[in-house]
Design a protein around this motif. Structure first.
Motif, short mmCIF file in Angstrom:
data_model
loop_
_atom_site.label_atom_id
_atom_site.label_comp_id
_atom_site.label_asym_id
_atom_site.label_seq_id
_atom_site.Cartn_x
_atom_site.Cartn_y
_atom_site.Cartn_z
N THR A 53 14.37 -26.03 34.87
CA THR A 53 15.72 -26.43 35.26
C THR A 53 16.71 -25.86 34.25
N GLU A 54 17.99 -26.04 34.53
CA GLU A 54 19.02 -25.50 33.64
C GLU A 54 18.92 -26.08 32.24
N GLU A 55 18.58 -27.38 32.14
CA GLU A 55 18.48 -28.03 30.83
C GLU A 55 17.22 -27.62 30.08
#
Length: 459
Positions: A131-133
């Motif tokens: 994911t982006e995080e």
């Protein structure tokens, strides 16, 4: 008389099965446990030092470990199986050619995979479910561990060949030395030098370098045959033979990789639609998959411990010993799986807590995943044991079929289909259904093979 004397003088022919299984399986189990420790130790220290996103990042990177392992098993198991079969038949020259080709294949494939990973790092991590995080942590960790891929492949594949040569303890020491160094360096790099997740990756690579160095130093001292530079030139016929008998173990790992990637993407998609969000399921499954690797180390280690015994005696047509070896190993892996089942059902929260703190939702999901997904884990030993059994007796096609049953034929379709109807819970219930069906099919096919072994074939 000379050949018979050579075959019948081998301990694989005459020593008690229990004693042989203990001698070969225990070092093999320890080797697999040590290999698992690389990931588990990283997971524990990353969870304590970096947090949930760090745990999720190692889960995203984990498919690269299984891909590396699949290549190592393709070559290592294939070379070891052929080596023992040719020894059982008394063909020492052919056994040497197999060993030399296997060593060369391990070195070349490791370098090629590492180059590909470094070239396509970001697309691969996104494909694996980052994911982006999570992506920045995964980039830092994988960008370093990619340099250890050739070392991991050579050590893992080489340890199978070292065991086939009759030195299971040395194979164990190869893996153990690197894991111990990794365990010492992890807290030093992560906490004392404040390197974070990059420190865990560097500790892993340095440990792998020590293990690979020990494996390399063994081959000039190979016991059964003398490995010369001439033998290290890969032969086409040997490569085909190695690939045929290593395919089952390889496909089993590749199937695990495909399931991991699908699982990660499914969990992030349906997690976003649930109360848990994207990152909690991804982090939880990362922890639980590492715990499951410990169980599989015992199971696959036992199965691999059977390989020289079954392969040698099948090649020598000593079928009663082959049957007894399989049945003894089946009892062992079932007992181990039952013990794991009890731990997973009774202590799920305590197990997850070892890998760091999290929210109540994090622990709630982890507990449910343990108790539901691992509901039939006590049956999990039969399928990998049977796949390895067929490979060790030279029946590559059956070995491949067995290696694909749980992961590809049953689990993967269920992971895709069930969440459409049951949401994120569908992923959990896919596990026990796949476990049960795969175990029943494996037991049936193994039983039929054992019943027919040595009997005349009718056309």
């Amino acid at each position: 008389m000379g050949q018979a004397g050579t075959v019948e003088g081998n301990p694989l022919w005459y020593e008690p099965i229990g004693k042989l299984l203990l001698r070969f399986a225990v070092p093999s189990i320890i080797s697999f446990l040590v290999s698992a420790l690389y990931n588990i130790v990283d997971q524990i220290f990353i969870g304590q030092g970096v947090g949930m996103l760090g745990n999720a990042a190692t889960n995203v990177a984990f498919p690269l470990t299984t891909i590396s392992t699949s290549i190592a098993l393709l070559i290592g198991v294939g070379a070891a199986s052929n080596f023992n079969l040719e020894q059982g038949r008394g063909n020492r020259e052919r056994a040497g050619q197999i060993a030399g080709s296997g060593i060369a294949m391990l070195a070349l494939s490791g370098i090629a995979l590492a180059a590909a990973v470094l070239l396509f790092l970001n697309p691969l991590l996104l494909l694996f479910g980052a994911t982006e995080e999570v992506l920045p942590y995964a980039q830092s960790y994988t960008g370093i561990t990619a340099f250890g891929i050739p070392l991991l492949i050579f050590t893992t594949g080489g340890s199978h060949m070292i065991r086939a040569d009759g030195s299971p303890r040395y194979a164990m020491y190869c893996m153990l030395s690197g894991a111990l160094l990794n365990t010492v360096l992890d807290p030093l790099f992560i906490f004392r030098l404040d390197m974070g997740i990059a420190g865990a990756a560097l500790a892993t690579v340095l440990g792998q370098a020590v293990s690979a160095g020990m494996a390399i130093s063994y081959f000039p001292r190979f016991r059964s045959v003398r490995i010369t530079w001439r033998l290290l030139r890969p032969r086409g016929d040997c490569m085909r033979a190695i690939a045929a008998l290593g395919a089952a173990a390889c496909f089993n790992q590749l199937a695990m990789t495909l399931v991991q990637i699908t699982m990660n993407n499914t969990l992030t998609f349906y997690g976003a639609l649930s109360d848990y969000g994207q990152n909690i399921p991804l982090a939880c499954v990362g922890v639980i998959s590492k715990v499951n690797v410990v169980l599989m180390a015992f199971i696959i280690g036992t199965a691999q411990g059977c390989q020289p015994i079954c392969g040698f005696n099948y090649g020598a047509k000593n079928y009663p010993r082959v049957k007894k070896t399989y049945l003894t190993a089946a009892a062992v892996v079932t007992a181990i799986s039952t013990a794991a089942f009890l731990c997973f059902q009774i202590f799920p929260r305590q197990i997850v807590a070892i890998f760091g703190e999290g929210s109540e939702a994090y622990f709630h999901f982890a507990e449910r995943y343990f108790r539901i997904y691992m509901m039939l884990v006590f049956l999990n030993g039969i399928q990998p044991l049977t796949a390895n059994f067929f490979t060790s007796i030279g029946k590559a096609k059956m070995g491949i079929l067995m290696s694909m049953t749980r992961q590809i034929l049953f689990l993967l379709p269920l992971i895709v289909i069930f969440p459409r109807f049951f949401g994120i819970d569908g992923v959990m219930y896919a596990g026990p259904i796949a476990d049960g069906v795969a175990a029943l099919l494996s037991a049936f096919l193994a039983g039929r093979e054992l019943h027919d072994m040595g009997k005349p074939r009718t056309v």
